[in-house]
Design a protein around this motif. Structure first.
Motif, short mmCIF file in Angstrom:
data_model
loop_
_atom_site.label_atom_id
_atom_site.label_comp_id
_atom_site.label_asym_id
_atom_site.label_seq_id
_atom_site.Cartn_x
_atom_site.Cartn_y
_atom_site.Cartn_z
N UNK A 172 0.80 -1.23 0.00
CA UNK A 172 0.00 0.00 0.00
C UNK A 172 0.82 1.28 0.00
N UNK A 173 1.89 1.34 0.79
CA UNK A 173 2.68 2.57 0.86
C UNK A 173 3.38 2.87 -0.46
N UNK A 174 3.78 1.82 -1.20
CA UNK A 174 4.40 2.04 -2.51
C UNK A 174 3.39 2.57 -3.51
N UNK A 175 2.14 2.10 -3.40
CA UNK A 175 1.08 2.59 -4.28
C UNK A 175 0.87 4.09 -4.06
N UNK A 176 0.75 4.46 -2.80
CA UNK A 176 0.50 5.87 -2.47
C UNK A 176 1.72 6.73 -2.80
N UNK A 177 2.90 6.22 -2.56
CA UNK A 177 4.13 6.95 -2.89
C UNK A 177 4.16 7.30 -4.37
N UNK A 178 3.80 6.34 -5.22
CA UNK A 178 3.81 6.59 -6.66
C UNK A 178 2.75 7.61 -7.05
N UNK A 179 1.60 7.56 -6.40
CA UNK A 179 0.55 8.55 -6.68
C UNK A 179 1.03 9.96 -6.35
N UNK A 180 1.74 10.10 -5.25
CA UNK A 180 2.27 11.41 -4.86
C UNK A 180 3.34 11.88 -5.85
N UNK A 181 4.16 10.96 -6.34
CA UNK A 181 5.19 11.33 -7.33
C UNK A 181 4.57 11.87 -8.61
N UNK A 182 3.39 11.35 -8.98
CA UNK A 182 2.71 11.77 -10.21
C UNK A 182 1.73 12.92 -9.97
N UNK A 183 1.65 13.40 -8.73
CA UNK A 183 0.68 14.44 -8.35
C UNK A 183 -0.75 14.01 -8.65
N UNK A 184 -1.01 12.71 -8.49
CA UNK A 184 -2.37 12.20 -8.69
C UNK A 184 -3.20 12.47 -7.45
N UNK A 185 -4.47 12.79 -7.66
CA UNK A 185 -5.37 13.03 -6.53
C UNK A 185 -6.39 11.90 -6.38
N UNK A 186 -6.37 10.96 -7.31
CA UNK A 186 -7.27 9.81 -7.22
C UNK A 186 -6.65 8.64 -7.97
N UNK A 187 -7.03 7.45 -7.58
CA UNK A 187 -6.52 6.24 -8.24
C UNK A 187 -7.63 5.23 -8.41
N UNK A 188 -7.44 4.36 -9.40
CA UNK A 188 -8.29 3.19 -9.58
C UNK A 188 -7.37 1.98 -9.65
N UNK A 189 -7.62 1.00 -8.84
CA UNK A 189 -6.82 -0.23 -8.83
C UNK A 189 -7.44 -1.24 -9.78
N UNK A 190 -6.61 -1.96 -10.48
CA UNK A 190 -7.09 -3.00 -11.40
C UNK A 190 -6.19 -4.22 -11.27
N UNK A 191 -6.77 -5.39 -11.14
CA UNK A 191 -5.96 -6.60 -11.29
C UNK A 191 -6.81 -7.70 -11.90
#
Length: 242
Positions: A172-191
């Protein structure tokens, strides 16, 4: 004509003495039906025949098309099959495997283009089409993240992890870290679930809630978690799991 006179696809069996010079006429009839009635009028093996015409210019492609559908299950699954498994089928060489892979790549590029830069939440059916085209028939689990800006437009689409046939490690922390690097304010997970069944597992639910909890204090919204498989898709939001 009785049941024994037809193959498993309901097509008439050719007698051994029947001449084999009708291939060109068959090709033109199939092309004409595709042009006049559209792709939905063709069975999976017939659409695959059309594709194989370019790979096999001087031979009847129907037997190979039917063999591939029987082996893998559908037109989409033939395209998504790994080259090694395709070449286990008699009649499939490097050129045919490459042509099939090229068509798959084109389909994925097309569906990706339909969602790139768009407001994702208002283009939901196209997002689902893209996710299914990209991941539904993969042999291993992949964990993908769609990163959105403050207008919910897609700014990045990345595969974070690739796992085994039934497990992908997600942090989870790696997911959020990457979102912050991209200045994303929302995400959708897909698997994807290679088993074909998109039903969320207990581990899927727990991991999704952990990501939501880590993301929320940092101003990142988890809009949904989509699981795709051969048998369809499941939305955590739709299932009230978010």
């Amino acid at each position: 004509m009785g049941a024994d006179d037809k193959d498993s696809f309901g097509e008439p069996r050719l007698a051994l003495s029947e001449p084999a010079f009708g291939a060109d006429g068959h090709r033109e009839r199939l092309r004409a039906r595709f042009r006049s009635a559209g792709p939905d009028a063709l069975a999976d093996y017939e659409l695959l025949e059309l594709l194989l015409f370019r790979s096999i210019p001087r031979r009847d492609t129907k037997p190979l098309a039917k063999k591939l559908i029987a082996r893998f299950g559908s037109f989409a699954e033939v395209l998504a099959a790994p080259e090694a498994k395709l070449r286990e089928v008699d009649g499939v060489g490097e050129a045919i495997a490459l042509d099939l892979a090229t068509v798959l790549a084109a389909a994925q590029r097309l569906t990706r283009g339909r969602v790139r830069g768009k407001v994702v939440l208002s283009s939901w059916s196209e997002v689902l089409d893209y996710c299914r085209a990209t991941m539904a028939f993969a042999e291993k689990e992949q964990f993908r993240i769609l990163f959105l800006d403050k207008k919910n437009a897609l700014i990045a689409d990345e595969v974070q992890q690739t796992g085994t046939v039934d497990h992908t490690p997600v942090y989870p922390r790696e997911v959020v870290k990457r979102a912050l690097e991209l200045s994303a304010t929302a995400i959708i997970l897909v698997h994807n679930h290679p088993s074909g069944d998109p039903t969320p597992s207990k581990a899927d639910i727990q991991m999704t809630r952990q990501i939501a909890e880590v993301a929320r204090p940092l101003g990142i919204v988890l809009h949904d978690h989509i699981i795709v498989g051969r048998d369809g898709h499941a939305s955590f939001k739709g299932l009230a799991l978010l």
